[in-house]
Write a protein that holds these residues in place. Structure first.
Motif, PDB file in Angstrom:
ATOM      1  N   GLU A 155       0.638  -1.384   0.017  1.00 27.24           N
ATOM      2  CA  GLU A 155       0.163   0.057   0.083  1.00 27.24           C
ATOM      3  C   GLU A 155       1.047   1.273  -0.009  1.00 27.24           C
ATOM      4  O   GLU A 155       0.702   1.974  -0.405  1.00 27.24           O
ATOM      5  CB  GLU A 155      -1.521   0.460   1.704  1.00 27.24           C
ATOM      6  CG  GLU A 155      -1.634  -0.973   0.969  1.00 27.24           C
ATOM      7  CD  GLU A 155      -2.717  -1.407   2.455  1.00 27.24           C
ATOM      8  OE1 GLU A 155      -2.376  -0.662   3.235  1.00 27.24           O
ATOM      9  OE2 GLU A 155      -3.910  -1.644   2.273  1.00 27.24           O
ATOM     10  N   GLU A 156       2.173   0.618   0.699  1.00 32.87           N
ATOM     11  CA  GLU A 156       2.952   2.145   0.682  1.00 32.87           C
ATOM     12  C   GLU A 156       3.423   2.357  -0.608  1.00 32.87           C
ATOM     13  O   GLU A 156       3.599   3.598  -1.073  1.00 32.87           O
ATOM     14  CB  GLU A 156       3.840   2.006   1.734  1.00 32.87           C
ATOM     15  CG  GLU A 156       3.437   2.200   3.189  1.00 32.87           C
ATOM     16  CD  GLU A 156       4.709   2.087   4.587  1.00 32.87           C
ATOM     17  OE1 GLU A 156       5.302   0.777   3.906  1.00 32.87           O
ATOM     18  OE2 GLU A 156       4.333   1.601   5.820  1.00 32.87           O
ATOM     19  N   ARG A 157       3.820   1.375  -1.533  1.00 29.41           N
ATOM     20  CA  ARG A 157       4.585   1.493  -2.621  1.00 29.41           C
ATOM     21  C   ARG A 157       3.610   2.330  -3.713  1.00 29.41           C
ATOM     22  O   ARG A 157       3.871   3.298  -3.689  1.00 29.41           O
ATOM     23  CB  ARG A 157       5.154   0.649  -2.916  1.00 29.41           C
ATOM     24  CG  ARG A 157       6.438  -0.011  -2.412  1.00 29.41           C
ATOM     25  CD  ARG A 157       7.070  -1.478  -3.215  1.00 29.41           C
ATOM     26  NE  ARG A 157       5.752  -2.326  -3.119  1.00 29.41           N
ATOM     27  CZ  ARG A 157       6.228  -3.585  -2.258  1.00 29.41           C
ATOM     28  NH1 ARG A 157       7.086  -3.402  -1.414  1.00 29.41           N
ATOM     29  NH2 ARG A 157       5.450  -4.330  -2.559  1.00 29.41           N
ATOM     30  N   PHE A 158       2.354   1.504  -3.285  1.00 26.01           N
ATOM     31  CA  PHE A 158       0.753   1.750  -3.985  1.00 26.01           C
ATOM     32  C   PHE A 158       1.015   3.818  -3.803  1.00 26.01           C
ATOM     33  O   PHE A 158       0.953   4.352  -5.250  1.00 26.01           O
ATOM     34  CB  PHE A 158      -0.176   0.989  -4.155  1.00 26.01           C
ATOM     35  CG  PHE A 158      -1.152   1.571  -5.347  1.00 26.01           C
ATOM     36  CD1 PHE A 158      -1.373   1.646  -6.158  1.00 26.01           C
ATOM     37  CD2 PHE A 158      -2.155   2.315  -4.551  1.00 26.01           C
ATOM     38  CE1 PHE A 158      -2.555   2.088  -7.188  1.00 26.01           C
ATOM     39  CE2 PHE A 158      -3.137   3.578  -5.304  1.00 26.01           C
ATOM     40  CZ  PHE A 158      -3.681   3.065  -6.488  1.00 26.01           C
ATOM     41  N   ALA A 159       0.803   3.835  -2.844  1.00 26.64           N
ATOM     42  CA  ALA A 159       0.553   5.358  -2.130  1.00 26.64           C
ATOM     43  C   ALA A 159       1.798   6.847  -2.707  1.00 26.64           C
ATOM     44  O   ALA A 159       1.330   7.032  -3.694  1.00 26.64           O
ATOM     45  CB  ALA A 159       0.448   5.319  -1.001  1.00 26.64           C
ATOM     46  N   LYS A 160       2.828   5.878  -2.623  1.00 28.75           N
ATOM     47  CA  LYS A 160       3.355   6.639  -3.248  1.00 28.75           C
ATOM     48  C   LYS A 160       4.165   6.794  -4.934  1.00 28.75           C
ATOM     49  O   LYS A 160       3.970   8.144  -5.696  1.00 28.75           O
ATOM     50  CB  LYS A 160       4.699   5.936  -2.782  1.00 28.75           C
ATOM     51  CG  LYS A 160       6.395   6.962  -3.101  1.00 28.75           C
ATOM     52  CD  LYS A 160       7.672   6.231  -2.850  1.00 28.75           C
ATOM     53  CE  LYS A 160       7.244   6.403  -1.259  1.00 28.75           C
ATOM     54  NZ  LYS A 160       9.069   5.696  -0.784  1.00 28.75           N
ATOM     55  N   ALA A 161       3.775   5.608  -5.086  1.00 27.16           N
ATOM     56  CA  ALA A 161       3.782   6.010  -6.670  1.00 27.16           C
ATOM     57  C   ALA A 161       2.564   6.697  -7.547  1.00 27.16           C
ATOM     58  O   ALA A 161       2.627   7.109  -8.194  1.00 27.16           O
ATOM     59  CB  ALA A 161       3.887   4.245  -7.684  1.00 27.16           C
ATOM     60  N   PHE A 162       1.671   6.845  -6.773  1.00 26.41           N
ATOM     61  CA  PHE A 162       0.208   7.193  -7.252  1.00 26.41           C
ATOM     62  C   PHE A 162       0.829   8.853  -6.752  1.00 26.41           C
ATOM     63  O   PHE A 162       0.001   9.589  -8.045  1.00 26.41           O
ATOM     64  CB  PHE A 162      -1.031   6.887  -6.531  1.00 26.41           C
ATOM     65  CG  PHE A 162      -2.563   7.526  -6.893  1.00 26.41           C
ATOM     66  CD1 PHE A 162      -3.219   6.794  -7.131  1.00 26.41           C
ATOM     67  CD2 PHE A 162      -2.951   8.877  -5.043  1.00 26.41           C
ATOM     68  CE1 PHE A 162      -4.414   7.417  -7.771  1.00 26.41           C
ATOM     69  CE2 PHE A 162      -3.668   9.274  -5.948  1.00 26.41           C
ATOM     70  CZ  PHE A 162      -4.647   8.945  -6.431  1.00 26.41           C
ATOM     71  N   ARG A 163       0.711   9.060  -5.983  1.00 28.49           N
ATOM     72  CA  ARG A 163       0.717  10.278  -5.195  1.00 28.49           C
ATOM     73  C   ARG A 163       2.110  10.616  -5.915  1.00 28.49           C
ATOM     74  O   ARG A 163       1.976  12.787  -6.371  1.00 28.49           O
ATOM     75  CB  ARG A 163       1.659  10.899  -4.198  1.00 28.49           C
ATOM     76  CG  ARG A 163       1.907  11.633  -3.249  1.00 28.49           C
ATOM     77  CD  ARG A 163       1.898  11.876  -1.626  1.00 28.49           C
ATOM     78  NE  ARG A 163       3.403  11.006  -1.176  1.00 28.49           N
ATOM     79  CZ  ARG A 163       3.505  10.758  -1.305  1.00 28.49           C
ATOM     80  NH1 ARG A 163       2.231   9.579  -1.356  1.00 28.49           N
ATOM     81  NH2 ARG A 163       4.359   9.992  -0.842  1.00 28.49           N
TER      82      ARG A 163
END
Length: 498
Positions: free
Chosen positions: A266-274
């Motif tokens: 989730e952290e990786r997705f959130a960082k990539a998303f942001r």
């Protein structure tokens, strides 16, 4: 008849009268191992109706009934309860499985004890076997044993009278690395499963009281000296007629690892998303409510976050063509994903930009959602329009231009553009397809009329219909449209190379 014999016979008749109606099975033997009497309960426990069916003596009894211990090992004839009592032995609580040799489908479980009746002089006078039918209990115990052993959840059972472990299942041994003999017979002081429990005092008190121990986190010591995070709970139960406590465990390590992996994902997705510079939007699939957008979306469309989150796609209304929006979400619902669909997007200040939308279906907190990625292709579109305009200029007087050069101009965009399906082409009639092909050859309306032997007005009507069906506005756009779809290429080349 002597007084002693009479007294003995009288006592035996009285004994028989007393025990006839007992629920326990009773068999009387003479000192020479002869079976002289059995009550109805004993006959029923052997599946017979008459005493003679038990056998005349202990040896014949052993031939008619096969006995096994509870561990499934055969009982040697010398160790049959009837043989042991014939030798004058006294014993209690011997568990045996009894099967008639002539009917192996029937089996009973007996708990047997012996009694030696003495005369007035203290000498053995009669031998007695007393038995209980514990088949139902044994069957229930066997089911429990199988269930306990097969249960994948780690578990141990300790006896409350001395707090020693009397049973352990494979799940516990596998989780902790202990061998069975390192658990069975050892006390809770040696292997304390509650030592590091989060509410140790309550757990110990409930154990002393023989009451339910609620679920709580604990740290369980492993055989190799390490430890493992678990959830432990205790449930009181009766086992072998003794009060016991069943401890069951849940290994938290796999869940802990899964939680860490999920959190990292989730952290990786959130960082990539942001951080992705391309506008991205996430909305629920059910009602198209926007759940999240990245900074690139807000910057590109000039919306503040509060005017986007929690609103539906329809309420924000940033897709310019409502028909395109409806078609986009219908296609997404049917195929679950889309790749580079061209749409016009309206910014907050009403400025329109061209975007290629790619989308996919994702699960967020077990709910299906749509992830939309918007690629700004305004500059690319502007370049395409400039190309069309250039071709239009060329086509105004194409009589002196090489047909090969015209086709190269029309196909310039194909170098970096994906081939598109010619779905709309199938909507044209045969005559309209002929007209489109001649347009792509560079013929004017009068030339097409002459070629097809049609009136000029009829040709103009066909051209207008083609433009309308394909959403085109000029001959140049028609040529680009056809070349993008690989239409008429071979025919055009053969006709153009004159």
């Amino acid at each position: 008849m002597s007084q002693d014999v009479l007294s003995t016979e009288t006592s035996r008749r009285q004994l028989q009268q007393i025990i006839t109606g007992l629920s326990d099975g009773v068999i009387l033997l003479e000192l020479d191992e002869t079976i002289v009497w059995a009550n109805d309960a004993a006959l029923a426990m052997h599946g017979v109706e008459r005493i003679g069916e038990l056998g005349a003596d202990a040896k014949e009894y052993a031939r008619r009934f096969a006995l096994r211990y509870r561990n499934n090992h055969p009982v040697p004839v010398a160790n049959y309860p009837i043989s042991r009592v014939a030798r004058g032995e006294t014993f209690s609580d011997v568990l045996v499985e009894l099967t008639p040799t002539h009917d192996e489908a029937r089996t009973w479980v007996h708990r047997v004890r012996s009694l030696v009746v003495t005369d007035n002089h203290g000498e053995p006078a009669s031998l007695v076997l007393i038995m209980d039918d514990v088949t139902d209990w044994a069957s229930a115990e066997q089911r429990f044993e199988k269930t306990f052993a097969a249960n994948p959840a780690p578990a141990v059972i300790c006896r409350l009278s001395d707090l020693r472990y009397i049973k352990v299942n494979p799940g516990f041994l596998e989780m902790t690395g202990y061998a069975r003999d390192q658990v069975i017979g050892h006390s809770t002081y040696e292997l304390d499963v509650l030592d590091q429990a989060e509410n140790k005092d309550l757990a110990k008190q409930r154990l002393r009281e023989g009451a339910t121990i609620p679920q709580m986190q604990a740290e369980l010591r492993m055989a190799d000296g390490g430890s493992k995070q678990v959830i432990v709970a205790g449930q009181p139960l009766e086992f072998n007629d003794e009060p016991c406590m069943l401890f069951s465990f849940v290994d938290m390590e796999p869940r802990h690892k899964a939680e860490i992996a999920l959190r990292q994902s989730e952290e990786r997705f959130a960082k990539a998303f942001r951080l992705t510079p391309v506008p991205i939007l996430v909305c629920s699939a059910a009602d198209q409510v926007v759940l999240d957008v990245n900074e690139a979306f807000l910057d590109t469309l000039a919306y503040p976050r509060e005017e986007v989150l929690g609103k539906t796609i329809a309420e924000i209304d940033f897709i310019h063509d409502r028909g395109a929006k409806t078609a986009l979400f219908m296609a997404l619902e049917n195929s679950a994903s889309l790749d580079r669909v061209d749409v016009r997007v309206r910014k907050k200040d009403a400025e329109l930009i061209d975007c290629a939308v790619s989308a996919d279906t994702v699960n967020i907190q077990d709910s299906p959602c749509y992830l939309l990625v918007l690629m700004d292709i305004t500059e690319r579109k502007r370049t395409e329009l400039e190309l069309v305009a250039a071709i239009e200029e060329v086509m105004k007087d194409a009589s002196w231009f090489s047909r090969t050069l015209i086709e190269k101009l029309a196909n310039v965009k194909n170098v970096n553009s994906p081939q598109l399906p010619s779905v709309s082409y199938t909507d044209l009639t045969a005559r309209e397809r002929e007209v489109l092909e001649l347009i792509c050859e560079g013929l004017a309306d009068k030339e097409i009329a002459a070629r097809l032997k049609l009136a000029p007005n009829t040709v103009r009507n066909h051209v207008a219909t083609v433009y309308s069906k394909l959403d085109l506005h000029s001959r140049g756009e028609a040529i680009v449209w056809a070349r993008e779809r690989g239409l008429f290429s071979s025919a055009g080349r053969s006709r153009g190379q004159r």
